[in-house]
Design a protein around this motif. Structure first.
Motif, PDB file in Angstrom:
ATOM      1  N   UNK A 162      11.184 -22.555   5.261  1.00 41.68           N
ATOM      2  CA  UNK A 162      12.379 -22.583   4.418  1.00 41.68           C
ATOM      3  C   UNK A 162      12.454 -21.309   3.597  1.00 41.68           C
ATOM      4  N   UNK A 181      13.721 -18.390   5.572  1.00 39.02           N
ATOM      5  CA  UNK A 181      15.169 -18.422   5.767  1.00 39.02           C
ATOM      6  C   UNK A 181      15.896 -17.975   4.504  1.00 39.02           C
ATOM      7  N   UNK A 182      15.518 -18.560   3.372  1.00 35.40           N
ATOM      8  CA  UNK A 182      16.264 -18.292   2.145  1.00 35.40           C
ATOM      9  C   UNK A 182      15.961 -16.897   1.594  1.00 35.40           C
ATOM     10  N   UNK A 235      17.939 -14.225   3.486  1.00 35.82           N
ATOM     11  CA  UNK A 235      19.362 -14.269   3.167  1.00 35.82           C
ATOM     12  C   UNK A 235      19.626 -13.797   1.735  1.00 35.82           C
ATOM     13  N   UNK A 251      22.000 -10.773   0.538  1.00 31.57           N
ATOM     14  CA  UNK A 251      23.108 -10.960  -0.399  1.00 31.57           C
ATOM     15  C   UNK A 251      22.916 -10.095  -1.633  1.00 31.57           C
ATOM     16  N   UNK A 267      24.105 -16.670  -6.105  1.00 33.39           N
ATOM     17  CA  UNK A 267      24.222 -18.059  -5.671  1.00 33.39           C
ATOM     18  C   UNK A 267      23.086 -18.872  -6.298  1.00 33.39           C
ATOM     19  N   UNK A 268      23.436 -19.699  -7.268  1.00 38.85           N
ATOM     20  CA  UNK A 268      22.392 -20.415  -8.021  1.00 38.85           C
ATOM     21  C   UNK A 268      21.569 -21.365  -7.161  1.00 38.85           C
ATOM     22  N   UNK A 269      22.126 -21.770  -6.018  1.00 37.06           N
ATOM     23  CA  UNK A 269      21.390 -22.726  -5.197  1.00 37.06           C
ATOM     24  C   UNK A 269      20.097 -22.128  -4.653  1.00 37.06           C
ATOM     25  N   UNK A 270      20.110 -20.844  -4.356  1.00 35.97           N
ATOM     26  CA  UNK A 270      18.893 -20.225  -3.827  1.00 35.97           C
ATOM     27  C   UNK A 270      17.726 -20.459  -4.770  1.00 35.97           C
ATOM     28  N   UNK A 327      17.294 -22.602  -7.116  1.00 34.95           N
ATOM     29  CA  UNK A 327      16.904 -23.995  -7.311  1.00 34.95           C
ATOM     30  C   UNK A 327      16.110 -24.533  -6.126  1.00 34.95           C
ATOM     31  N   UNK A 328      16.588 -24.250  -4.932  1.00 29.51           N
ATOM     32  CA  UNK A 328      15.885 -24.779  -3.764  1.00 29.51           C
ATOM     33  C   UNK A 328      14.509 -24.149  -3.636  1.00 29.51           C
ATOM     34  N   UNK A 342      11.925 -25.611  -5.752  1.00 28.51           N
ATOM     35  CA  UNK A 342      11.325 -26.832  -5.208  1.00 28.51           C
ATOM     36  C   UNK A 342      10.211 -26.476  -4.230  1.00 28.51           C
ATOM     37  N   UNK A 343      10.482 -25.496  -3.364  1.00 31.26           N
ATOM     38  CA  UNK A 343       9.449 -25.068  -2.409  1.00 31.26           C
ATOM     39  C   UNK A 343       8.220 -24.567  -3.164  1.00 31.26           C
TER      40      UNK A 343
END
Lengths: 243, 243
Positions: free
Chosen positions: A106, A109-110, A113, A117, A165-168, A170-171, A174-175
């Motif tokens: 994961x 991948x992130x 990207x 970005x 992108x705030x999601x990056x 946050x996810x 978790x990792x």
DNA sequence: AGTGGTTCAATGGTCCAACCAATTTCTGCA
DNA sequence: TGCAGAAATTGGTTGGACCATTGAACCACT
């Protein structure tokens, strides 16, 4: 035929409480760290039982929006707006080697990207911040003669934050937590992360040069070294397991 | 020096309740859809007040692990294990174009990586399953003359599942839910997703040919078409907003 | 047999009043 | 002035009560 008849919503007490509270926070312009009304006052003002208020606050607490301190009060932990969107993410990852590799995939991948970005969108301020973290990390590397997971993590965080992108962030957080569940001295590999060191600066260089594809490639290389370290560690572990 | 002395937990009632409940679910091998004990029984068995049980269940409900139906009971909504990691994602101002684009960027990162991994690791059975979903999707496309989000989603799910990494599916599922919050007829674009259609088969072809890089590239192309659709939709929306 | 209505027990949702435990604030003595 | 102890504040827990919804059983009527 009646596909478009959604179930009707009759009651939603605690939801209504949260909506009202979100409106209150907005109106009072409350930010993180600030204290919000006591449960008793909320119950009285909203004309609901304190119990209902508590259920609502429990929801927010579970979402990490709020922190409750017994004897003190309830405090905002993050910015909250009435039109927020929540996606509860529960990961069933195990605490074994396979689980770690899963999180790394994961991350690969992130990370790739996000770096790409970032090369496109990062402003001057963000760029400077990333470089600052990079310097800190390199300094820690010199003085302590090894990777410092703390400074390393902050460097990557800075990139995620600058991706727009705030999601990056946050996810990945978790990792990272899954990683750290048993990543004190990971798997007995002494110089863990050593190989990844040079790629940090090459990633930054690509970002600074506005080269998204280059940044992506360098990020992939970095993760690949970490993967190698992990595999080496797993091999060690297997050997030392034979008793 | 005493960093590894976590604060002692004198009170953690609801947390303890959740741990006990997780253990119970594990022991009874309860799966999604099954009903778990009533609040009153839990309160009695665990020797805590029913209110405490309710706070605990409220937490699980907020995480989407459980669904409560008044008059009926409390039902499991997802698999639950004692060592799960919970990470609520929050997207500020989520109901707008920017929020959707954010999820799309995550999807682009994961979809590309998953397709590549799938090309490497998918077994014969998984490959057949993916092709089956693909056929179903293409059939739906013919008969209904348009993309069917249901079959489309199942195709992608099959890929994630065949990637050998369960985290892909879990994270993307969260994104998907957000997508569907207002993706009935998204943004008034009539033939939404039309352009993405051919790429589904090209992705599958790359996977079947064990070509990870090709699969990655095709996946990126697919997401790009969705992004374009979304941007078109946003433009439409902006126009129609001028009143 | 099937349709609709009624009853009734089970279950989650809400409320209340009290008390406990941690924290903060106030107070009065040294 | 400084500080220890009392008092008030606040979230956490309890037990009991009642409401609203659900679902099953039962019943009457067609």
């Amino acid at each position: 035929m009646t596909d478009l008849l959604p179930p009707i919503q009759t009651t939603a007490r605690d939801d209504a409480v949260l909506k009202a509270l979100a409106g209150f926070v907005r109106q009072e312009a409350l930010g993180p760290g600030e204290k919000l009304p006591t449960e008793r006052i909320l119950a009285e003002r909203l004309k609901v039982s304190r119990n209902t208020v508590r259920e609502a606050l429990t929801r927010w607490e579970g979402l990490g929006l709020v922190e409750r301190r017994q004897g003190s009060g309830t405090y905002l932990k993050a910015a909250v707006s009435p039109d927020m969107l929540h996606m509860p993410l529960t990961l069933a990852g195990g605490n074994d080697f396979a689980g770690l590799m899963s999180t790394l995939e994961i991350r690969r991948a992130l990370e790739a990207e996000a770096a790409a970005l970032c090369a496109i969108r990062a402003g001057k301020a963000e760029l400077a911040e990333i470089e600052r973290k990079l310097d800190l990390m390199e300094e820690a590397f010199q003085t302590r003669a090894g990777m410092s997971s703390e400074e390393d993590w902050e460097f990557h965080q800075a990139i995620f934050r600058a991706s727009g992108n705030p999601l990056f962030e946050q996810i990945i957080a978790a990792m990272y937590e899954m990683f750290h569940r048993f990543w004190e001295h990971p798997l007995g590999v002494r110089d863990f992360g050593h190989a990844s060191f040079p790629y940090h600066r090459s990633i930054f260089n690509c970002i600074a040069a506005r080269d998204p594809d280059g940044a992506r490639v360098e990020a992939l290389k970095l993760i690949a070294t970490v993967e190698d370290d992990l595999k080496r560690g797993a091999a060690n572990l297997k050997l030392s397991d034979r008793k």
